[in-house]
Design a protein around this motif. Structure first.
Motif, short mmCIF file in Angstrom:
data_model
loop_
_atom_site.label_atom_id
_atom_site.label_comp_id
_atom_site.label_asym_id
_atom_site.label_seq_id
_atom_site.Cartn_x
_atom_site.Cartn_y
_atom_site.Cartn_z
N GLY A 261 45.16 33.64 38.59
CA GLY A 261 46.18 33.29 39.29
C GLY A 261 46.29 33.86 40.86
O GLY A 261 45.45 34.16 41.43
N SER A 262 47.76 34.00 41.39
CA SER A 262 47.78 34.46 42.50
C SER A 262 47.72 36.08 42.49
O SER A 262 47.69 36.75 41.33
N ALA A 263 47.89 36.67 43.42
CA ALA A 263 47.82 38.19 43.47
C ALA A 263 48.98 38.64 42.71
O ALA A 263 48.78 39.60 41.81
N ASP A 264 50.32 38.04 42.82
CA ASP A 264 51.23 38.48 42.26
C ASP A 264 51.16 38.06 40.76
O ASP A 264 51.63 39.07 39.83
N ASP A 265 50.76 37.11 40.29
CA ASP A 265 50.17 36.60 38.82
C ASP A 265 49.56 37.91 38.34
O ASP A 265 49.91 38.46 37.24
N ILE A 266 48.66 38.34 38.87
CA ILE A 266 47.54 39.19 38.41
C ILE A 266 48.45 40.48 38.37
O ILE A 266 48.00 41.28 37.34
N LEU A 267 49.09 40.89 39.25
CA LEU A 267 49.79 42.25 39.17
C LEU A 267 50.82 42.22 37.96
O LEU A 267 51.01 43.20 37.46
N ARG A 268 51.22 41.01 37.65
CA ARG A 268 52.37 41.13 36.66
C ARG A 268 51.46 40.88 35.31
O ARG A 268 51.99 41.90 34.21
N ALA A 269 50.32 40.64 35.15
CA ALA A 269 49.43 41.04 34.21
C ALA A 269 49.20 42.52 34.06
O ALA A 269 48.99 42.96 32.90
N VAL A 270 48.85 43.09 35.15
CA VAL A 270 48.56 44.63 35.09
C VAL A 270 49.90 45.15 34.61
O VAL A 270 49.56 46.25 33.84
N THR A 271 50.91 44.90 35.02
CA THR A 271 52.24 45.60 34.65
C THR A 271 52.41 45.23 32.77
O THR A 271 52.75 46.46 32.39
N ALA A 272 51.92 44.17 32.53
CA ALA A 272 51.97 44.13 31.18
C ALA A 272 51.20 45.07 30.39
O ALA A 272 51.38 45.57 29.29
N TYR A 273 49.89 45.42 30.92
CA TYR A 273 49.11 46.19 30.22
C TYR A 273 49.70 47.61 30.39
O TYR A 273 49.50 48.53 29.30
N ARG A 274 50.22 47.99 31.47
CA ARG A 274 50.91 49.23 31.69
C ARG A 274 52.03 49.58 30.71
O ARG A 274 52.26 50.51 29.98
N GLU A 275 52.74 48.43 30.48
CA GLU A 275 54.06 48.33 29.51
C GLU A 275 53.40 48.45 28.09
O GLU A 275 54.14 49.00 27.26
N ALA A 276 52.17 47.96 27.81
CA ALA A 276 51.54 48.10 26.45
C ALA A 276 51.00 49.47 26.28
O ALA A 276 50.61 49.64 24.99
N GLY A 277 51.07 50.32 27.14
CA GLY A 277 50.51 51.91 26.99
C GLY A 277 49.33 51.89 27.76
O GLY A 277 48.88 53.29 27.70
N ALA A 278 48.82 51.03 28.71
CA ALA A 278 47.75 51.64 29.46
C ALA A 278 48.03 52.58 30.57
O ALA A 278 48.97 52.16 31.45
N ASP A 279 47.22 53.65 30.74
CA ASP A 279 47.50 54.64 32.02
C ASP A 279 46.80 54.11 33.10
O ASP A 279 47.26 54.44 34.16
N GLU A 280 45.72 53.29 32.83
CA GLU A 280 44.86 53.02 34.09
C GLU A 280 44.42 51.51 33.66
O GLU A 280 44.00 51.08 32.69
N VAL A 281 44.51 50.72 34.61
CA VAL A 281 44.31 49.33 34.46
C VAL A 281 42.67 49.04 35.50
O VAL A 281 42.86 49.41 36.68
N VAL A 282 41.58 48.85 34.88
CA VAL A 282 40.43 48.52 35.94
C VAL A 282 40.26 47.23 36.28
O VAL A 282 40.39 46.33 35.20
N LEU A 283 40.44 46.72 37.44
CA LEU A 283 40.18 45.32 37.77
C LEU A 283 38.80 44.93 37.76
O LEU A 283 37.96 45.46 38.76
N SER A 284 38.51 44.13 36.99
CA SER A 284 37.09 43.66 36.73
C SER A 284 36.78 42.16 37.38
O SER A 284 37.36 41.27 36.89
N THR A 285 36.01 41.97 38.40
CA THR A 285 35.50 40.75 38.92
C THR A 285 34.33 40.53 38.74
O THR A 285 33.73 39.54 39.47
N ILE A 286 33.91 40.87 37.53
CA ILE A 286 32.40 40.33 37.29
C ILE A 286 32.13 38.71 36.85
O ILE A 286 31.15 38.44 37.43
N GLY A 287 33.20 38.27 36.70
CA GLY A 287 33.13 36.54 36.84
C GLY A 287 32.91 36.18 38.29
O GLY A 287 31.85 35.24 38.44
N THR A 288 33.57 36.67 39.06
CA THR A 288 33.79 36.06 40.42
C THR A 288 32.18 36.53 41.05
O THR A 288 31.85 35.85 41.86
#
Length: 312
Positions: A261-288
C-alpha cells in the motif's frame, strides 16, 4: 540475487546516510553474498551488514566464521552472520543426503561457529560437522550469530545459542504467539538474554501499474513451494495452496505478513511487527526488484524511509 557488485552500492548508501540501520542480503547463487558485501566495503560502505540467511551446506563452520569475521574487519562495523539449513533438495544435492535431524545439524554448526568467533579452540566431532582448532586471533568489531527460525523448536534452539533470530514470511501474530515465547524458553534454559528478533518483511509500495499480489508472489513464490514454509504458514492459519499461489499471496497480504500500500500503510505493518516482538524489521523489495529492477526498488525504499523520518 545481485549480478554485479555495484548493484549493492546505492542500497548500502541508504544505510550510510542513516535511512536504515543495516544492509541485509540473503543467499545468492550468482554473486556469493560475502564477496558482494566485501565489494561494497571496499567501495567505501563501512556500515553494519547482515546475512539472512546463508546456507550451511555451502561452507564449513570454520569458513563461515572466517568470512563473517572478515566482513566485520573490512567494514569496521558489527556483522550479523545468519545461517539456515536450506531446503532439503538443496541439502541433498550438496551432501548426497539430507539432515536427518535439522535441529542437530544447526546445533552443531552454531556451536562451532560461536566458539570460533569467541576465540576458543574447538574440539568437536558431530554427526554432521566436526572441527579441531581455532581461528588465529584478530581484533574486530563483534560478529553476532544469527539463526533462521520458522517453527518453535528451532526458535527454542536459537534462544539457547543465537544472538539474533531471523524470520522470513512469518506473520506478526505468529511471532507473538509462537516464536517469541519459544525464544524466551530457549534463553531461559541457558540463563542468557533472549536473542534479538529480526523479521524480514516483503513490501510492495503503491505505484502506477504495480499489482501488489503479483509483486508479493514474485518475492515469495520459491518459499511458498517449500514444505517447511508451508508448514509454518499453516501453523499461523494461512493456507498455502500449491495450485493457486496467487491466492496464497493474497492471504499473505490480508494477514499482514506482507506489507503493501502507501508508505503509511507499510509503516503501520512495520509497527505491527514491532508490537509482536520484532526488534528489527528488514524491508525486502525483492518482488519489486525482480519485476521492475533496481531503480524501482530504490525509489520504494526511499519513499518508505522518508515517511519514517517524517513520522518521528
Amino acid at each position: 540475487m545481485p549480478v554485479s557488485g555495484k548493484q549493492l552500492l546505492p542500497f548500502a548508501d541508504m544505510v550510510r546516510k542513516g535511512d536504515a540501520e543495516r544492509l541485509w542480503t540473503g543467499q545468492s547463487l550468482l554473486i556469493e553474498p560475502h564477496a558482494a558485501l566485501a565489494h561494497a566495503a571496499g567501495a567505501g560502505a563501512r556500515i553494519p551488514m547482515g546475512t539472512s540467511v546463508t546456507l550451511m551446506p555451502l561452507r564449513h563452520p570454520f569458513q563461515a566464521a572466517l568470512q563473517a569475521r572478515s566482513l566485520a574487519a573490512l567494514t569496521g562495523q558489527p556483522f550479523v552472520a545468519g545461517f539456515g539449513t536450506g531446503p532439503e533438495p538443496f541439502v541433498r544435492a550438496l551432501r548426497a543426503q539430507g539432515y536427518t535431524s535439522p535441529l542437530t545439524a544447526v546445533r552443531e554448526y552454531a556451536t562451532i561457529v560461536r566458539a570460533l568467533l569467541a576465540g576458543e579452540a574447538v574440539d568437536h566431532v558431530g554427526a554432521y560437522f566436526s572441527m579441531g582448532g581455532a581461528l588465529p586471533p584478530m581484533d574486530t568489531p563483534p560478529v553476532e550469530l544469527g539463526l533462521g527460525v520458522l517453527r518453535p523448536r528451532m526458535a527454542e534452539l536459537a534462544g539457547e545459542l543465537a544472538d539474533v533470530a531471523i524470520t522470513w514470511l512469518a506473520p506478526p501474530h505468529y511471532l507473538a504467539e509462537s516464536i517469541v515465547p519459544a525464544l524466551a524458553r530457549g534463553a531461559e534454559r541457558t540463563d542468557r538474554p533472549r536473542p534479538r528478533l529480526t523479521a524480514v518483511v516483503h513490501v510492495s509500495l503503491d505505484a502506477a501499474d504495480r499489482d501488489h499480489e503479483t509483486t508479493v508472489l514474485a518475492a515469495a513464490q520459491a518459499h511458498l513451494q517449500a514444505p517447511h514454509y508451508a508448514d509454518m504458514l499453516g501453523r499461523a492459519g494461512i493456507d498455502v495452496d500449491p495450485h493457486d499461489l496467487p491466492k496464497t499471496a493474497a492471504r499473505l497480504i490480508d494477514s499482514g505478513t506482507a506489507a503493501v500500500g502507501s508508505a503509511d500503510d507499510i509503516l503501520r505493518a512495520v509497527t505491527a511487527y514491532r508490537e509482536a516482538g520484532a526488534d528489527e524489521v528488514v524491508l525486502s523489495t525483492i518482488g519489486t526488484q525482480t519485476l521492475e529492477g533496481t531503480r524501482a526498488s530504490l525509489d520504494a525504499l526511499a519513499t518508505i524511509t522518508a515517511a519514517q523520518r517524517s513520522s518521528r
